[in-house]
Design an enzyme around this catalytic site. Structure first.
Site, PDB file in Angstrom:
ATOM      1  N   GLY A  39       0.208  26.683  76.252  1.00  0.00           N
ATOM      2  CA  GLY A  39       0.124  26.291  74.925  1.00  0.00           C
ATOM      3  C   GLY A  39      -0.238  24.973  74.849  1.00  0.00           C
TER       4      GLY A  39
ATOM      5  N   TYR B 260      -6.163  36.256  83.538  1.00  0.00           N
ATOM      6  CA  TYR B 260      -6.249  34.943  81.989  1.00  0.00           C
ATOM      7  C   TYR B 260      -5.674  34.206  81.961  1.00  0.00           C
ATOM      8  CZ  TYR B 260      -6.330  33.867  76.904  1.00  0.00           C
ATOM      9  OH  TYR B 260      -6.834  33.400  76.107  1.00  0.00           O
TER      10      TYR B 260
ATOM     11  N   CYS C  52       3.784  29.700  78.609  1.00  0.00           N
ATOM     12  CA  CYS C  52       4.251  28.052  78.202  1.00  0.00           C
ATOM     13  C   CYS C  52       4.169  27.604  79.378  1.00  0.00           C
ATOM     14  CB  CYS C  52       6.200  28.261  77.733  1.00  0.00           C
ATOM     15  SG  CYS C  52       5.918  28.866  75.581  1.00  0.00           S
TER      16      CYS C  52
ATOM     17  N   ASN D 117      10.007  29.488  80.784  1.00  0.00           N
ATOM     18  CA  ASN D 117       8.688  29.932  80.881  1.00  0.00           C
ATOM     19  C   ASN D 117       8.764  31.183  81.023  1.00  0.00           C
ATOM     20  OD1 ASN D 117       6.447  30.431  82.426  1.00  0.00           O
ATOM     21  ND2 ASN D 117       6.072  31.242  80.975  1.00  0.00           N
ATOM     22  N   GLY D 118       9.148  31.890  79.668  1.00  0.00           N
ATOM     23  CA  GLY D 118       9.514  33.530  80.219  1.00  0.00           C
ATOM     24  C   GLY D 118      10.005  34.229  79.370  1.00  0.00           C
TER      25      GLY D 118
END
Length: 486
Positions: A44, A259, A18, A119-120
């Site tokens: 996302g 990535y 995200c 985020n996580g």
């Protein structure tokens, strides 16, 4: 992490994490957040949300869909006035794709509104929420981020900063947070710094964002990365930095460089695009083979393929062309054209590869089914030989820190040797970058096995934090059930 449902139940790729973005001190805060989220769309694409504050009240907009399809309408922007705002773009969580899970999450606390974007993955969220529920808390989402809201709300500390610190100290796992109250904006990274968060400046207004590319789109200046374990508090008086956690060695996610991050970002002081080319160089040094050309599996394999081709002194060719206009919802389960599969997104460039010995470079192999189809597509286009080189070590374990991976048993590398994998995807040869090679590509001499410099658990199975929600007989669901996926 998120559920693998419907058409994507057998998805053969990592879904991105995200993205978070916040700005303090601009009258056009929400439009700027919209642009920032657009730059973070790669992290996302399922849903997004923005919370703004105009000095008197909070305004919340959350929508399913892409930023450009939902937040660019004037009517939406008109509903988001204010001089500070935070936003979030995400994939759906494992319970469901519904608005109740779309972030930023917002709640009215005793001393005012509070919004948070995450985020996580909080790896003890289920444990925390069970305790909270026994105390009478009402959980309204299936997001691990909601645990933070409740912990802040129920903290017995006397001021907001202390309550926030009290809350985050109880969290385990990975979290890069951007939070907003009526008086301040807060950014915070977990002690290991697993997920990225950067600080920027736009004409004196402070910005927090997942990646530096989100600063570029609005012409903001990159200031620095928020440090692992750091909490920054932004108010009208400026910015203050705090370190509320015990000091530990950082373990940034190395797969961000392979990535997840955008190639034009700079993260932790490292140029992502340069690292991906270096990965290709290391891969060619370790696993060179006689061939006529190097072909990337677009788009994520492209920088590594460039580096491989340069080091191996082979031509770099676009032997596979990607269709960028196919969305995730183009094919629905049961559609008669579903069998077309990978050809919706990729097509072999026959005139380039026919009769040639081809080295395909990709970032990873997950389930192997997509690799199998791409290899067959290249063979059907007349390639004489097909060799695959992977720009990361074999992915042998699930990630529990905000990356969507299948469960370990469904990862090809967890149950097959490299030789068996080569037979499965039907290539003439298959090789992966070594873990030491990956570390060298990011600027290290190699991996310190007694003290790894990064989180590489998806390759090594060495998780740097407790996975509390995965332990215990009463845990009947996977950790991902209460994950915010981002």
């Amino acid at each position: 992490m998120q559920e693998w449902d419907g058409l994507d139940s057998e998805a053969d790729a990592f879904r991105d994490e995200c993205g978070v973005f916040g700005i303090y001190g601009r009258q056009d805060a929400a439009p700027i957040v919209t642009l920032g989220l657009h730059a973070l769309q790669h992290r996302g694409q399922e849903a997004a949300g923005i919370v703004s504050f105009d000095g008197a009240q909070f305004h919340v907009e959350r929508h399913i869909g892409l930023i450009g399809d939902t937040f660019t309408k004037p009517s939406v922007m008109d509903r988001l006035p204010g001089h500070r705002a935070i936003g979030h773009t995400r994939y759906s969580t494992t319970g469901e794709s519904s608005l109740r899970n779309v972030q930023p999450l917002f709640a009215e606390l005793a001393d005012g509104g509070f919004a948070v974007a995450h985020n996580g993955n909080i790896t003890n969220a289920m444990t925390i929420q069970r305790v909270l529920q026994k105390r009478g808390a009402i959980i309204s989402s299936t997001s691990d981020t909601e645990a933070l809201l409740h912990l802040v709300a129920t903290s017995e500390k006397t001021n907001f900063n202390d309550r926030f610190v009290d809350a985050v100290r109880q969290l385990e796992g990975a979290f890069s947070l951007v939070a907003l109250s009526s008086k301040k904006m807060i950014g915070c990274r977990d002690p290991l710094g697993i997920r990225p968060l950067v600080l920027g400046d736009l004409d004196g207004s402070y910005i927090l964002a997942s990646e530096s590319c989100a600063l570029d789109i609005i012409g903001a200046r990159y200031v620095r990365d928020i440090k692992p374990g750091e909490m920054v508090v932004i108010t009208e008086r400026g910015i203050q930095s705090h370190f509320p956690f015990d000091s530990v060695d950082s373990r940034f996610c190395i797969f961000e460089y392979v990535y997840f991050a955008r190639p034009d970002s700079v993260i932790e002081g490292r140029d992502v695009y340069a690292i991906r080319k270096n990965i290709g160089v290391e891969l060619a040094r370790e696993e060179a083979i006689e061939a006529d050309m190097v072909v990337p599996v677009p788009d994520s394999g492209t920088p590594a393929a460039i580096g491989y081709a340069q080091e191996a002194n082979l031509p770099f060719e676009l032997g596979i062309i990607r269709n960028h206009y196919v969305g995730r919802t183009f094919i629905q389960p049961g559609d008669s054209i579903r069998h077309m599969g990978v050809k919706l997104k990729h097509n072999a460039n026959r005139r380039t590869i026919e009769g040639k010995r081809v080295v395909l470079v990709d970032d990873s192999i997950v389930r192997g089914t997509t690799s199998q189809k791409i290899v067959q597509m290249v063979r059907d286009a007349g390639a004489k030989e097909v060799h695959m080189r992977i720009a990361s070590p074999p992915t042998r374990a699930s990630c529990f820190y905000g990356v969507d991976t299948p469960e370990t048993a469904k990862l090809l590398a967890s149950r097959m040797s490299v030789e068996e994998m080569a037979d499965f995807i039907r290539v003439d040869s298959l090789a992966f970058l070594s873990t030491d090679g990956l570390y060298r590509a990011v600027g290290e001499e190699g991996r310190h096995d007694d003290k790894p410099q990064f989180c590489d658990a998806c390759f090594t199975r060495e998780y740097p934090t407790p996975l509390t929600d995965l332990v215990g007989a009463d845990n009947v669901r996977r950790l991902s059930v209460l994950s915010s996926k981002g």
